[in-house]
Design a protein around this motif. Structure first.
Motif, PDB file in Angstrom:
ATOM      1  N   UNK A 240      52.883  26.328  28.004  1.00  0.00           N
ATOM      2  CA  UNK A 240      52.826  27.554  27.197  1.00  0.00           C
ATOM      3  C   UNK A 240      51.758  27.428  26.115  1.00  0.00           C
ATOM      4  N   UNK A 241      51.716  26.280  25.469  1.00  0.00           N
ATOM      5  CA  UNK A 241      50.700  26.074  24.435  1.00  0.00           C
ATOM      6  C   UNK A 241      49.304  26.244  25.028  1.00  0.00           C
ATOM      7  N   UNK A 242      49.080  25.673  26.197  1.00  0.00           N
ATOM      8  CA  UNK A 242      47.770  25.778  26.842  1.00  0.00           C
ATOM      9  C   UNK A 242      47.493  27.210  27.304  1.00  0.00           C
ATOM     10  N   UNK A 243      48.538  27.881  27.799  1.00  0.00           N
ATOM     11  CA  UNK A 243      48.373  29.262  28.269  1.00  0.00           C
ATOM     12  C   UNK A 243      47.917  30.175  27.134  1.00  0.00           C
ATOM     13  N   UNK A 244      48.639  30.154  26.005  1.00  0.00           N
ATOM     14  CA  UNK A 244      48.295  31.051  24.902  1.00  0.00           C
ATOM     15  C   UNK A 244      46.919  30.727  24.327  1.00  0.00           C
ATOM     16  N   UNK A 245      46.616  29.440  24.229  1.00  0.00           N
ATOM     17  CA  UNK A 245      45.331  29.042  23.664  1.00  0.00           C
ATOM     18  C   UNK A 245      44.177  29.486  24.570  1.00  0.00           C
ATOM     19  N   UNK A 246      44.394  29.420  25.881  1.00  0.00           N
ATOM     20  CA  UNK A 246      43.355  29.837  26.821  1.00  0.00           C
ATOM     21  C   UNK A 246      43.217  31.354  26.862  1.00  0.00           C
ATOM     22  N   UNK A 247      44.357  32.047  26.854  1.00  0.00           N
ATOM     23  CA  UNK A 247      44.352  33.495  26.994  1.00  0.00           C
ATOM     24  C   UNK A 247      43.622  34.186  25.854  1.00  0.00           C
ATOM     25  N   UNK A 248      43.821  33.724  24.628  1.00  0.00           N
ATOM     26  CA  UNK A 248      43.261  34.426  23.484  1.00  0.00           C
ATOM     27  C   UNK A 248      41.742  34.304  23.431  1.00  0.00           C
ATOM     28  N   UNK A 249      41.206  33.357  24.177  1.00  0.00           N
ATOM     29  CA  UNK A 249      39.751  33.231  24.248  1.00  0.00           C
ATOM     30  C   UNK A 249      39.146  34.193  25.276  1.00  0.00           C
ATOM     31  N   UNK A 250      40.003  35.014  25.877  1.00  0.00           N
ATOM     32  CA  UNK A 250      39.511  35.937  26.888  1.00  0.00           C
ATOM     33  C   UNK A 250      39.187  35.246  28.192  1.00  0.00           C
ATOM     34  N   UNK A 251      39.676  34.022  28.373  1.00  0.00           N
ATOM     35  CA  UNK A 251      39.412  33.241  29.574  1.00  0.00           C
ATOM     36  C   UNK A 251      40.446  33.600  30.632  1.00  0.00           C
ATOM     37  N   UNK A 252      40.006  34.167  31.757  1.00  0.00           N
ATOM     38  CA  UNK A 252      40.938  34.570  32.795  1.00  0.00           C
ATOM     39  C   UNK A 252      41.634  33.372  33.443  1.00  0.00           C
ATOM     40  N   UNK A 253      41.173  32.160  33.130  1.00  0.00           N
ATOM     41  CA  UNK A 253      41.841  30.983  33.668  1.00  0.00           C
ATOM     42  C   UNK A 253      43.262  30.842  33.121  1.00  0.00           C
ATOM     43  N   UNK A 254      43.603  31.600  32.080  1.00  0.00           N
ATOM     44  CA  UNK A 254      44.995  31.586  31.618  1.00  0.00           C
ATOM     45  C   UNK A 254      45.926  32.034  32.741  1.00  0.00           C
ATOM     46  N   UNK A 255      45.444  32.944  33.601  1.00  0.00           N
ATOM     47  CA  UNK A 255      46.239  33.339  34.774  1.00  0.00           C
ATOM     48  C   UNK A 255      46.567  32.108  35.618  1.00  0.00           C
ATOM     49  N   UNK A 256      45.565  31.247  35.845  1.00  0.00           N
ATOM     50  CA  UNK A 256      45.779  30.061  36.669  1.00  0.00           C
ATOM     51  C   UNK A 256      46.736  29.075  36.017  1.00  0.00           C
ATOM     52  N   UNK A 257      46.645  28.939  34.687  1.00  0.00           N
ATOM     53  CA  UNK A 257      47.585  28.067  33.976  1.00  0.00           C
ATOM     54  C   UNK A 257      49.010  28.514  34.264  1.00  0.00           C
ATOM     55  N   UNK A 258      49.226  29.810  34.185  1.00  0.00           N
ATOM     56  CA  UNK A 258      50.567  30.355  34.369  1.00  0.00           C
ATOM     57  C   UNK A 258      51.050  30.193  35.808  1.00  0.00           C
ATOM     58  N   UNK A 259      50.233  30.590  36.786  1.00  0.00           N
ATOM     59  CA  UNK A 259      50.696  30.515  38.174  1.00  0.00           C
ATOM     60  C   UNK A 259      50.818  29.081  38.667  1.00  0.00           C
ATOM     61  N   UNK A 260      49.961  28.198  38.197  1.00  0.00           N
ATOM     62  CA  UNK A 260      50.125  26.782  38.553  1.00  0.00           C
ATOM     63  C   UNK A 260      51.421  26.235  37.981  1.00  0.00           C
ATOM     64  N   UNK A 261      51.766  26.642  36.765  1.00  0.00           N
ATOM     65  CA  UNK A 261      53.044  26.227  36.181  1.00  0.00           C
ATOM     66  C   UNK A 261      54.211  26.737  37.025  1.00  0.00           C
ATOM     67  N   UNK A 262      54.162  28.002  37.438  1.00  0.00           N
ATOM     68  CA  UNK A 262      55.272  28.560  38.212  1.00  0.00           C
ATOM     69  C   UNK A 262      55.389  27.879  39.570  1.00  0.00           C
TER      70      UNK A 262
END
Length: 441
Positions: A240-262
């Protein structure tokens, strides 16, 4: 042949192909062929084209019930938070809060949008699941778990509570992580933006906490459910920490952080339930349908369905999508706002939904065989996806270019759909919510 005649001939071929794949869908027995297709799989992921449609939830529950009763599926992982769903897991197993019914336990869901899980359709399924589990030995009971990554603060609280009772000498690592987040008042938006302005984060603290929890729970995960719970909460906090930090930078890789976690959580649940365990994944089509069959792949995005297919042989994974032509849905005007019943317009001309409507005109189940070379299954057509925020007047943006035969192994089709039935209405937000993309749009 003129171009117009060729187009008519191709369209007729597509409609004939759809009809050849479809069977009527009027009751649970009509799922026989799909149930047979899913019976031997380790993972059956059941998607939905929106988070607010009664028919999607109802038929997902009917399919799940049959796979649990007839083919030994013993766990369900949903697009929900781990701590909230762990409470449900304990309730359906008869381990906690037995003075409440499912609606009472679901009332504890607090994160927007609550209607995704706190609704009549889910409550009815959970009431059935608790009764089913009561007839089973403990080792054969069906678990209900959250796969998602949003519960940063709730997961930290659960970790601290467990360490206080089981390993108080390890509390400093947990408290150090907690103190790092304290200045942000349990607001992931505030935390995430702070890391963009000042390149300092709590990443090292949560990673250290994850390592400490893993060390403390080593060898205890199989026989101690509480140890398994805290280990998963530690994984959630880190991702979650990595997801929020990535998402706020406008980096679409936050999607990958989330789906890889799931996907990783689904793998852990499968191992936790023992050799040969078979599980169900309940998520939006955007997570279930293989991303490689859509334009997500071109953007470098992955999803749960793709990852499960890449990690396992073809017979072990079945991906089931859903689609509808028109009706109503529960959604919101903007992020964090109260839900409302919204009209879903008739599908756009030329989309898969339009073709299904023209070919079938009634609810149907379509199970795809090995040969998926037909014009519809291999062609690229728009496929509607409705998020928790929905603006019908912007329909063009809701269609994902999709090769249906590569994205799913089966599809449930509905002509007319109706809105989900929330247990309560969303309260007005105290302050703007952070858009955390529960469906990734």
């Amino acid at each position: 042949m003129t171009a117009a005649a060729h187009g008519r001939s191709r369209a007729a071929g597509v409609l004939a192909e759809i009809r050849s794949l479809a069977a009527p869908l009027t009751g649970a027995p009509d799922l026989d062929r799909l149930v047979e297709r899913c019976a031997g799989a380790r993972f059956v992921a059941v998607g939905e084209a929106s988070h607010g449609t009664h028919e999607y939830y109802r038929w997902r529950a009917l399919l799940s019930r049959r796979l649990i009763e007839e083919h030994g599926f013993t766990w369900i992982g949903v697009e929900g938070d781990w701590p909230d769903c762990w409470r449900l897991n304990r309730w359906v197993r008869g381990q906690a809060e037995q003075d409440r019914d499912a609606r009472g336990v679901l009332a504890g869901f607090g994160r927007w949008p609550r209607w995704m899980w706190a609704n009549e359709e889910v409550a009815e399924f959970l009431d059935w699941l608790r009764e089913e589990n009561a007839r089973r030995p403990e080792a054969e009971q069906v678990g209900f778990y959250g796969l998602d990554v949003y519960s940063l603060w709730d997961s930290l609280r659960e970790i601290i509570t467990w360490l206080e009772a089981n390993a108080p000498e390890a509390l400093p690592a947990a408290l150090q992580a907690w103190q790092c987040f304290v200045p942000f008042h349990e607001d992931p938006h505030e935390y995430a933006w702070s890391t963009r302005i000042v390149p300092e984060s709590c990443e090292a603290d949560v990673v250290a906490l994850l390592a400490e929890v893993r060390r403390r729970t080593l060898g205890r995960l199989e026989e101690d459910p509480a140890a398994f719970d805290v280990a998963l909460n530690a994984m959630v906090a880190t991702d979650a920490e990595r997801y929020y930090r990535t998402m706020v930078r406008g980096d679409r890789q936050s999607w990958n952080v989330r789906d890889e976690h799931m996907a990783d959580t689904a793998e852990l649940l499968s191992r936790h339930h023992g050799p040969g365990a078979k599980g169900l994944v309940w998520e939006h089509n955007s997570h279930v349908g293989d991303a490689r069959a859509t334009d997500m792949f071109d953007a470098g995005l992955v999803n749960v369905g793709q990852l499960l297919r890449e990690r396992h042989s073809a017979p072990e994974v079945v991906l089931v999508g859903m689609a509808g032509w028109s009706g109503t849905v529960i959604a919101a005007e903007s992020w964090g706002e109260a839900e409302e019943v919204v009209a879903v317009p008739e599908a756009r001309s030329g989309s898969s939904e339009d073709l299904l409507h023209r070919a079938l005109g009634e609810p149907a189940v379509l199970v795809f065989g090995r040969d998926r070379s037909g014009a519809w299954l291999s062609g690229r057509f728009g496929h509607r996806a409705i998020g928790v925020v929905y603006h019908p007047w912007r329909e063009a943006g809701n269609y994902v270019p999709t090769r249906m035969g590569e994205r799913y192994d089966a599809l449930l089709w509905f002509e007319g759909t109706s809105a989900l039935r929330p247990l309560s209405h969303e309260p007005p937000p105290e302050e703007p919510e952070l858009e955390t993309e529960p469906s990734g749009f």
